[in-house]
Design an enzyme around this catalytic site. Sequence first.
Site, mmCIF file in Angstrom:
data_model
loop_
_atom_site.group_PDB
_atom_site.id
_atom_site.type_symbol
_atom_site.label_atom_id
_atom_site.label_comp_id
_atom_site.label_asym_id
_atom_site.label_seq_id
_atom_site.Cartn_x
_atom_site.Cartn_y
_atom_site.Cartn_z
ATOM 1 N N CYS A 163 2.158 2.577 -7.276
ATOM 2 C CA CYS A 163 2.130 2.650 -8.737
ATOM 3 C C CYS A 163 0.791 2.096 -9.201
ATOM 4 C CB CYS A 163 3.268 1.820 -9.336
ATOM 5 S SG CYS A 163 3.084 1.622 -11.128
ATOM 6 N N CYS A 206 8.209 0.464 -13.805
ATOM 7 C CA CYS A 206 7.410 0.180 -15.009
ATOM 8 C C CYS A 206 6.948 1.427 -15.752
ATOM 9 C CB CYS A 206 6.201 -0.676 -14.639
ATOM 10 S SG CYS A 206 4.866 0.254 -13.873
ATOM 11 N N THR A 243 -8.375 14.786 15.002
ATOM 12 C CA THR A 243 -8.464 16.228 15.225
ATOM 13 C C THR A 243 -7.740 16.589 16.522
ATOM 14 O OG1 THR A 243 -10.668 15.791 16.105
ATOM 15 C CG2 THR A 243 -10.551 16.743 13.918
ATOM 16 N N HIS A 268 -9.715 3.735 3.954
ATOM 17 C CA HIS A 268 -9.593 4.742 2.902
ATOM 18 C C HIS A 268 -8.150 4.911 2.432
ATOM 19 C CE1 HIS A 268 -13.575 6.552 4.608
ATOM 20 N NE2 HIS A 268 -13.755 5.435 3.949
ATOM 21 N N SER A 292 -16.089 8.578 15.205
ATOM 22 C CA SER A 292 -16.704 8.464 13.881
ATOM 23 C C SER A 292 -18.191 8.780 13.998
ATOM 24 C CB SER A 292 -16.527 7.048 13.330
ATOM 25 O OG SER A 292 -17.304 6.886 12.153
ATOM 26 N N GLN A 308 -10.974 4.912 9.391
ATOM 27 C CA GLN A 308 -11.379 5.693 8.220
ATOM 28 C C GLN A 308 -10.331 6.763 7.915
ATOM 29 O OE1 GLN A 308 -15.242 6.597 10.326
ATOM 30 N NE2 GLN A 308 -16.060 6.376 8.270
ATOM 31 N N CYS A 336 6.533 5.563 -12.027
ATOM 32 C CA CYS A 336 7.174 4.411 -11.391
ATOM 33 C C CYS A 336 8.542 4.140 -12.016
ATOM 34 C CB CYS A 336 6.270 3.195 -11.564
ATOM 35 S SG CYS A 336 6.927 1.657 -10.930
ATOM 36 N N CYS A 379 1.785 -1.334 -11.670
ATOM 37 C CA CYS A 379 2.353 -2.582 -11.140
ATOM 38 C C CYS A 379 2.054 -2.780 -9.655
ATOM 39 C CB CYS A 379 3.856 -2.665 -11.413
ATOM 40 S SG CYS A 379 4.859 -1.553 -10.397
ATOM 41 N N ILE A 413 -6.635 8.546 7.094
ATOM 42 C CA ILE A 413 -5.552 8.241 6.143
ATOM 43 C C ILE A 413 -4.215 8.782 6.651
ATOM 44 C CG2 ILE A 413 -7.068 8.235 4.120
ATOM 45 C CD1 ILE A 413 -6.045 11.134 3.571
HETATM 46 ZN ZN LIG Z 1 5.032 0.401 -11.589
#
Ligand SMILES: [Zn+2]
Length: 248
Positions: free
Chosen positions: A129, A157, A28, A121, A195, A101, A154, A132, A103
Amino acid sequence: MKKEAGQFQEMLESSSRIVGFTGAGVSTESGIADYRSQGGIWEKFQPVYLDEFIADEEKRRLEWSRKQALWASLKPARPGPAHRFFYHLHKTGRLSGLITQNIDGLHEKSGIPADQIVNLHGTSLEIICLDCGDTQPADGFMDHLDLSAPCPVCERCGGLLKSNTISFGQSLNGEDLSRAEQLACNCDLFIAAGSTLVVQPAATYPLMAQQSGATLVIITLSDTPLDHLADLVINQPLGEFLSGFIDR
Ligand SMILES: [Zn+2]
């Protein structure tokens, strides 16, 4: 405050295997809104569960539009004083690892190598993907994301692509959990910063560290359920407090 700062300084000086643990409070201060707070991004977009994301193109579109809004605030964000503090510990060879925690990837941006960071997290810095497991940087990808076209798949794949963060209804990564446990059980100083220490399993790591004999420091504005176990509790604005320990 002076007394607490002195105690903390002594703890830093007598420790060589320090583990940092960070939550929303460290971000923050870098201008990233706590997305659980009022007016946060979760209020503007309804949450999408992993099974819905997999099953329904419209849910995927909703989730990608939330990620796009989040990316607009993450991309320009820069590490704040708390991130710089942990980088300083890394640079001086005293940081065993960092568990977060968050991201937002700001610890990576501060200069701590990715392999020393456990993103409990997941991370917004990567796209994965779901079939894969191939990953690619979000930078570039997010800038070209076109939500008027079918949701991205992806190139290798054809599987569904997703931001490499933990979604609602998605289990945490087992490898990450054991790395975090390893770090917590093998440190001599555990610093939990920003936290509330209420979300599980995150809140168990300070406990593991304390039970393994490490010194436990909790720095956060609000009370936490583990305060009574800590060797030192500092209820002060993080950045203001921690910036005093950089380059001393
Ligand atoms: Zn893939």
